[in-house]
Design a protein around this motif. Structure first.
Motif, PDB file in Angstrom:
ATOM      1  N   VAL A 215       0.837  -1.205   0.000  1.00  0.00           N
ATOM      2  CA  VAL A 215       0.000   0.000   0.000  1.00  0.00           C
ATOM      3  C   VAL A 215       0.868   1.249   0.000  1.00  0.00           C
ATOM      4  CG1 VAL A 215      -1.551   1.385   1.447  1.00  0.00           C
ATOM      5  CG2 VAL A 215      -2.067  -1.024   1.009  1.00  0.00           C
ATOM      6  N   LEU A 216       1.915   1.235   0.826  1.00  0.00           N
ATOM      7  CA  LEU A 216       2.821   2.384   0.876  1.00  0.00           C
ATOM      8  C   LEU A 216       3.451   2.630  -0.488  1.00  0.00           C
ATOM      9  CD1 LEU A 216       4.169   4.494   2.744  1.00  0.00           C
ATOM     10  CD2 LEU A 216       6.007   2.841   3.106  1.00  0.00           C
ATOM     11  N   GLU A 217       3.839   1.566  -1.172  1.00  0.00           N
ATOM     12  CA  GLU A 217       4.425   1.696  -2.504  1.00  0.00           C
ATOM     13  C   GLU A 217       3.397   2.214  -3.506  1.00  0.00           C
ATOM     14  OE1 GLU A 217       6.753  -1.088  -5.835  1.00  0.00           O
ATOM     15  OE2 GLU A 217       6.303  -1.876  -3.836  1.00  0.00           O
ATOM     16  N   ALA A 218       2.160   1.704  -3.427  1.00  0.00           N
ATOM     17  CA  ALA A 218       1.111   2.145  -4.349  1.00  0.00           C
ATOM     18  C   ALA A 218       0.768   3.619  -4.152  1.00  0.00           C
ATOM     19  CB  ALA A 218      -0.143   1.289  -4.163  1.00  0.00           C
ATOM     20  N   CYS A 219       0.906   4.092  -2.919  1.00  0.00           N
ATOM     21  CA  CYS A 219       0.640   5.514  -2.621  1.00  0.00           C
ATOM     22  C   CYS A 219       1.820   6.408  -2.986  1.00  0.00           C
ATOM     23  CB  CYS A 219       0.323   5.686  -1.132  1.00  0.00           C
ATOM     24  SG  CYS A 219      -1.229   4.921  -0.593  1.00  0.00           S
ATOM     25  N   GLY A 220       2.952   5.804  -3.364  1.00  0.00           N
ATOM     26  CA  GLY A 220       4.138   6.600  -3.666  1.00  0.00           C
ATOM     27  C   GLY A 220       4.783   7.180  -2.437  1.00  0.00           C
ATOM     28  N   GLY A 221       4.698   6.443  -1.324  1.00  0.00           N
ATOM     29  CA  GLY A 221       5.194   6.962  -0.050  1.00  0.00           C
ATOM     30  C   GLY A 221       4.064   7.611   0.720  1.00  0.00           C
ATOM     31  N   TRP A 222       4.405   8.201   1.845  1.00  0.00           N
ATOM     32  CA  TRP A 222       3.389   8.871   2.666  1.00  0.00           C
ATOM     33  C   TRP A 222       3.245  10.316   2.185  1.00  0.00           C
ATOM     34  CZ3 TRP A 222      -0.033   6.867   6.028  1.00  0.00           C
ATOM     35  CH2 TRP A 222      -0.833   7.769   6.734  1.00  0.00           C
ATOM     36  N   ASN A 223       2.204  10.554   1.393  1.00  0.00           N
ATOM     37  CA  ASN A 223       1.993  11.877   0.797  1.00  0.00           C
ATOM     38  C   ASN A 223       0.698  12.516   1.293  1.00  0.00           C
ATOM     39  OD1 ASN A 223       4.316  11.861  -1.051  1.00  0.00           O
ATOM     40  ND2 ASN A 223       3.230  10.169  -2.047  1.00  0.00           N
ATOM     41  N   ASP A 230      -5.512  11.146   8.203  1.00  0.00           N
ATOM     42  CA  ASP A 230      -6.065   9.793   8.269  1.00  0.00           C
ATOM     43  C   ASP A 230      -7.189   9.595   7.254  1.00  0.00           C
ATOM     44  OD1 ASP A 230      -7.460  11.719   9.769  1.00  0.00           O
ATOM     45  OD2 ASP A 230      -8.417  10.204  11.017  1.00  0.00           O
ATOM     46  N   ILE A 231      -8.085  10.585   7.154  1.00  0.00           N
ATOM     47  CA  ILE A 231      -9.176  10.512   6.181  1.00  0.00           C
ATOM     48  C   ILE A 231      -8.625  10.637   4.766  1.00  0.00           C
ATOM     49  CG2 ILE A 231     -11.317  11.590   5.401  1.00  0.00           C
ATOM     50  CD1 ILE A 231     -11.530  10.141   8.066  1.00  0.00           C
ATOM     51  N   GLU A 232      -7.623  11.486   4.587  1.00  0.00           N
ATOM     52  CA  GLU A 232      -6.990  11.621   3.273  1.00  0.00           C
ATOM     53  C   GLU A 232      -6.398  10.278   2.831  1.00  0.00           C
ATOM     54  OE1 GLU A 232      -3.491  14.338   1.124  1.00  0.00           O
ATOM     55  OE2 GLU A 232      -3.752  14.378   3.305  1.00  0.00           O
ATOM     56  N   ASN A 237      -6.994   5.604  -0.843  1.00  0.00           N
ATOM     57  CA  ASN A 237      -7.003   4.163  -1.109  1.00  0.00           C
ATOM     58  C   ASN A 237      -8.367   3.675  -1.585  1.00  0.00           C
ATOM     59  OD1 ASN A 237      -4.334   2.665  -0.286  1.00  0.00           O
ATOM     60  ND2 ASN A 237      -4.584   4.311   1.197  1.00  0.00           N
ATOM     61  N   VAL A 238      -9.440   4.241  -1.059  1.00  0.00           N
ATOM     62  CA  VAL A 238     -10.781   3.817  -1.471  1.00  0.00           C
ATOM     63  C   VAL A 238     -11.019   4.129  -2.942  1.00  0.00           C
ATOM     64  CG1 VAL A 238     -13.249   4.329  -1.205  1.00  0.00           C
ATOM     65  CG2 VAL A 238     -11.839   3.873   0.812  1.00  0.00           C
ATOM     66  N   VAL A 239     -10.609   5.314  -3.409  1.00  0.00           N
ATOM     67  CA  VAL A 239     -10.848   5.656  -4.816  1.00  0.00           C
ATOM     68  C   VAL A 239      -9.978   4.807  -5.746  1.00  0.00           C
ATOM     69  CG1 VAL A 239     -11.576   8.017  -4.284  1.00  0.00           C
ATOM     70  CG2 VAL A 239      -9.169   7.562  -4.795  1.00  0.00           C
ATOM     71  N   ARG A 240      -8.921   4.192  -5.209  1.00  0.00           N
ATOM     72  CA  ARG A 240      -8.110   3.280  -6.015  1.00  0.00           C
ATOM     73  C   ARG A 240      -8.594   1.836  -5.910  1.00  0.00           C
ATOM     74  NH1 ARG A 240      -3.638   2.297  -4.427  1.00  0.00           N
ATOM     75  NH2 ARG A 240      -3.369   3.442  -2.482  1.00  0.00           N
TER      76      ARG A 240
END
Length: 322
Positions: A215-223, A230-232, A237-240
């Motif tokens: 998940v961290l990789e799919a997000c491109g790190g913590w952005n 937390d909601i962001e 992740n939900v929209v993906r």
């Protein structure tokens, strides 16, 4: 004027009812539908614990002690603390309790999201072998002894993001802290619990959650740097198409506000953060809704209508009063 005001208030009330009626249906769902049993056996995973702490010398030892007392094999867990712009002994206390501490001094980019990004970048540089998953806690949290064990069970069953039950450390302090505790009980039992039984996505709530390295990789790190990171993180992740799981047996205890001033400031920050998140992801959420994603609809209802309709109601009624 009186007739017009009544009409406007009736319309706002009707919109509230339309937007949130489905959440009332969650109640019989939780009472009637049994949770799906976990099918895969729990497997050992290597975890990193992420704690963003700013001047938390009075409470951080409690969290670190509760981590040390976990029933899970703690040789597989490494605890990391970001001592974020601290002017007290937070860093020294964390090190004395066995945590790996990185000290951050940045007065420009302030906030938990930036501290987590700083922590993950340092972990990536110093621990290239990586971890299977990452826990996020606030420094004032306490964990039930089997917390990581219960979270690991859900993680082993394929949930790449898992949230937990955010209980209260100070329910009995006064009506404000009790109100918060009841709110989080409702969120756990009658929102996230129901979502799990429907096969929909749950929502991360500030602290006490786990996400995978994938998940961290799919997000491109913590952005995630908005006021409600937390909601962001949840919405991104939900929209993906990712679904957040809920581990009902994993209990975390969190400190709640005890004064109206603290509560008002926190709620105001949350409301601003929700609007920021909707401004960033609103289009993606509506696209998901039109594709038939109930999770996108559910998350949209959680971050948008209540704040807007409440603001409209206050503005209209104050305007009429003036």
């Amino acid at each position: 004027m009186e007739t017009t005001l009544r009409t406007i208030n009736a319309v706002i009330s009707a919109l509230f009812f339309i937007c949130y009626t489905y959440q009332f249906l969650y109640i019989p769902l939780v009472l009637a539908k049994k949770p799906k049993p976990l099918t895969a056996p729990a497997r050992p995973h290597r975890y990193a614990v992420l704690i963003a702490a700013r001047n938390e010398e009075n409470v951080i030892s409690g969290l670190l002690d509760s981590l040390r007392a976990q029933t899970y094999d703690m040789s597989l867990v490494t605890v990391f603390v970001a001592a974020d712009n601290c002017t007290d002994r937070t860093a020294a206390i964390a090190r004395a309790h066995g945590a790996v501490v990185y000290e951050r001094f940045n007065q420009l980019n302030v906030g938990k999201g930036y501290a987590l990004d700083f922590l993950l970048q340092n972990i990536g540089a110093d621990y290239p072998e990586g971890f299977d998953g990452y826990f996020v806690f606030d420094a004032d949290n306490l964990l039930a002894p089997d917390y990581i064990e219960r979270m690991n069970e859900m993680f082993s069953n394929g949930h790449q993001i898992v949230t937990s039950y955010r209980n209260s450390k100070n329910y009995g302090d006064n009506w404000i802290s009790a109100g918060y505790a009841l709110w989080f009980l409702r969120e756990a039992q009658y929102l996230n619990n129901a979502r799990m039984r429907l096969g929909s996505s749950c929502a991360v709530s500030g602290t006490g959650f786990l996400f995978s390295d994938g998940v961290l990789e799919a997000c491109g790190g913590w952005n995630f740097f908005l006021l409600t990171e937390d909601i962001e993180f949840t919405i991104d992740n939900v929209v993906r198409g990712e679904k957040v799981g809920y581990a009902a047996g994993a209990v975390l205890y969190d400190e709640q506000p005890t004064t109206f001033r603290q509560s008002f400031r926190q709620r105001l920050r949350w409301s601003r953060g929700y609007l920021q998140v909707f401004g960033k992801y609103g289009v993606s959420l509506f696209r998901g809704i039109f594709r038939g994603s109930f999770s996108c609809y559910d998350m949209t209802m959680n971050i948008m209508p209540a704040a807007v309709l409440s603001g409209a109601s206050i503005a209209v009624n104050l305007g009429a009063a003036v």
